[in-house]
Design a protein around this motif. Structure first.
Motif, PDB file in Angstrom:
ATOM      1  N   ILE A 185      18.872  56.747  19.664  1.00  0.00           N
ATOM      2  CA  ILE A 185      18.926  57.532  18.433  1.00  0.00           C
ATOM      3  C   ILE A 185      17.725  58.464  18.450  1.00  0.00           C
ATOM      4  O   ILE A 185      16.588  58.028  18.649  1.00  0.00           O
ATOM      5  CB  ILE A 185      18.922  56.628  17.186  1.00  0.00           C
ATOM      6  CG1 ILE A 185      20.178  55.754  17.183  1.00  0.00           C
ATOM      7  CG2 ILE A 185      18.831  57.480  15.917  1.00  0.00           C
ATOM      8  CD1 ILE A 185      20.299  54.799  16.014  1.00  0.00           C
ATOM      9  N   THR A 186      18.009  59.754  18.253  1.00  0.00           N
ATOM     10  CA  THR A 186      16.950  60.757  18.345  1.00  0.00           C
ATOM     11  C   THR A 186      17.284  61.941  17.451  1.00  0.00           C
ATOM     12  O   THR A 186      18.392  62.038  16.916  1.00  0.00           O
ATOM     13  CB  THR A 186      16.761  61.186  19.817  1.00  0.00           C
ATOM     14  OG1 THR A 186      15.573  61.972  19.936  1.00  0.00           O
ATOM     15  CG2 THR A 186      17.954  61.952  20.341  1.00  0.00           C
ATOM     16  N   ALA A 187      16.342  62.845  17.324  1.00  0.00           N
ATOM     17  CA  ALA A 187      16.547  64.045  16.512  1.00  0.00           C
ATOM     18  C   ALA A 187      17.379  65.066  17.284  1.00  0.00           C
ATOM     19  O   ALA A 187      17.316  65.144  18.520  1.00  0.00           O
ATOM     20  CB  ALA A 187      15.202  64.647  16.126  1.00  0.00           C
ATOM     21  N   GLU A 188      18.131  65.835  16.546  1.00  0.00           N
ATOM     22  CA  GLU A 188      18.988  66.887  17.124  1.00  0.00           C
ATOM     23  C   GLU A 188      18.202  67.830  18.033  1.00  0.00           C
ATOM     24  O   GLU A 188      18.715  68.280  19.053  1.00  0.00           O
ATOM     25  CB  GLU A 188      19.653  67.667  15.984  1.00  0.00           C
ATOM     26  CG  GLU A 188      20.577  68.766  16.434  1.00  0.00           C
ATOM     27  CD  GLU A 188      21.830  68.273  17.144  1.00  0.00           C
ATOM     28  OE1 GLU A 188      22.180  68.870  18.192  1.00  0.00           O
ATOM     29  OE2 GLU A 188      22.456  67.311  16.675  1.00  0.00           O
ATOM     30  N   ASN A 189      16.949  68.100  17.687  1.00  0.00           N
ATOM     31  CA  ASN A 189      16.168  69.058  18.480  1.00  0.00           C
ATOM     32  C   ASN A 189      15.835  68.557  19.893  1.00  0.00           C
ATOM     33  O   ASN A 189      15.337  69.328  20.705  1.00  0.00           O
ATOM     34  CB  ASN A 189      14.893  69.487  17.744  1.00  0.00           C
ATOM     35  CG  ASN A 189      13.983  68.340  17.402  1.00  0.00           C
ATOM     36  OD1 ASN A 189      14.421  67.328  16.883  1.00  0.00           O
ATOM     37  ND2 ASN A 189      12.703  68.493  17.675  1.00  0.00           N
ATOM     38  N   PHE A 190      16.127  67.296  20.197  1.00  0.00           N
ATOM     39  CA  PHE A 190      15.903  66.783  21.552  1.00  0.00           C
ATOM     40  C   PHE A 190      17.170  66.828  22.417  1.00  0.00           C
ATOM     41  O   PHE A 190      17.156  66.427  23.574  1.00  0.00           O
ATOM     42  CB  PHE A 190      15.362  65.349  21.520  1.00  0.00           C
ATOM     43  CG  PHE A 190      13.955  65.253  21.009  1.00  0.00           C
ATOM     44  CD1 PHE A 190      12.906  65.817  21.714  1.00  0.00           C
ATOM     45  CD2 PHE A 190      13.681  64.607  19.815  1.00  0.00           C
ATOM     46  CE1 PHE A 190      11.600  65.744  21.238  1.00  0.00           C
ATOM     47  CE2 PHE A 190      12.391  64.524  19.329  1.00  0.00           C
ATOM     48  CZ  PHE A 190      11.348  65.103  20.042  1.00  0.00           C
ATOM     49  N   ARG A 191      18.274  67.306  21.859  1.00  0.00           N
ATOM     50  CA  ARG A 191      19.554  67.324  22.591  1.00  0.00           C
ATOM     51  C   ARG A 191      19.430  68.042  23.936  1.00  0.00           C
ATOM     52  O   ARG A 191      19.864  67.526  24.967  1.00  0.00           O
ATOM     53  CB  ARG A 191      20.648  67.969  21.748  1.00  0.00           C
ATOM     54  CG  ARG A 191      22.011  67.947  22.431  1.00  0.00           C
ATOM     55  CD  ARG A 191      23.078  68.670  21.627  1.00  0.00           C
ATOM     56  NE  ARG A 191      23.384  68.013  20.365  1.00  0.00           N
ATOM     57  CZ  ARG A 191      24.362  67.126  20.202  1.00  0.00           C
ATOM     58  NH1 ARG A 191      25.127  66.795  21.230  1.00  0.00           N
ATOM     59  NH2 ARG A 191      24.585  66.588  19.022  1.00  0.00           N
ATOM     60  N   SER A 192      18.839  69.228  23.948  1.00  0.00           N
ATOM     61  CA  SER A 192      18.753  69.998  25.197  1.00  0.00           C
ATOM     62  C   SER A 192      17.937  69.256  26.254  1.00  0.00           C
ATOM     63  O   SER A 192      18.255  69.331  27.447  1.00  0.00           O
ATOM     64  CB  SER A 192      18.177  71.387  24.949  1.00  0.00           C
ATOM     65  OG  SER A 192      16.865  71.292  24.447  1.00  0.00           O
TER      66      SER A 192
END
Length: 100
Positions: free
Chosen positions: A54-61
């Motif tokens: 589970i992580t923040a959207e900004n780490f997707r890339s």
């Protein structure tokens, strides 16, 4: 099934990942799911094999560049402490993993 291993990930592995962990813990308790929870920085997460990240959207890339085990589900959150968002996004993952 053994306890799910859920890993919370942020840049340093301290602040936002721990905040997400605390909010998710409340959601898991509500759903009656027991899981092993831990939080780490993004570079450490690559070498671990949790059931769920589970992580923040900004780490997707950044995660898309890593070779993550296909059995690991990744949940991206826009608001890492939003219990309604966490519940909405984690429930299908928990169902898929047989936890609920």
């Amino acid at each position: 099934m053994s306890k799910l291993n859920i890993l919370f990930v942020c840049g340093a592995g301290l602040g936002s990942s721990f905040a997400a962990q605390m909010s998710t813990e409340d959601v898991l308790n509500k759903l009656g799911v027991e899981a092993k929870l831990d939080h780490v920085d993004i570079s450490s997460a690559v070498s671990m094999n949790p059931d769920v990240i589970i992580t923040a959207e900004n780490f997707r890339s950044q995660f898309e560049k890593f070779n993550i085990d296909p059995a690991t589900s990744i949940v991206y959150l826009k608001n890492i402490v939003s219990k309604p968002e966490i519940e909405e996004k984690i429930t299908p993952v928990l169902q898929d993993k047989g936890a609920i």
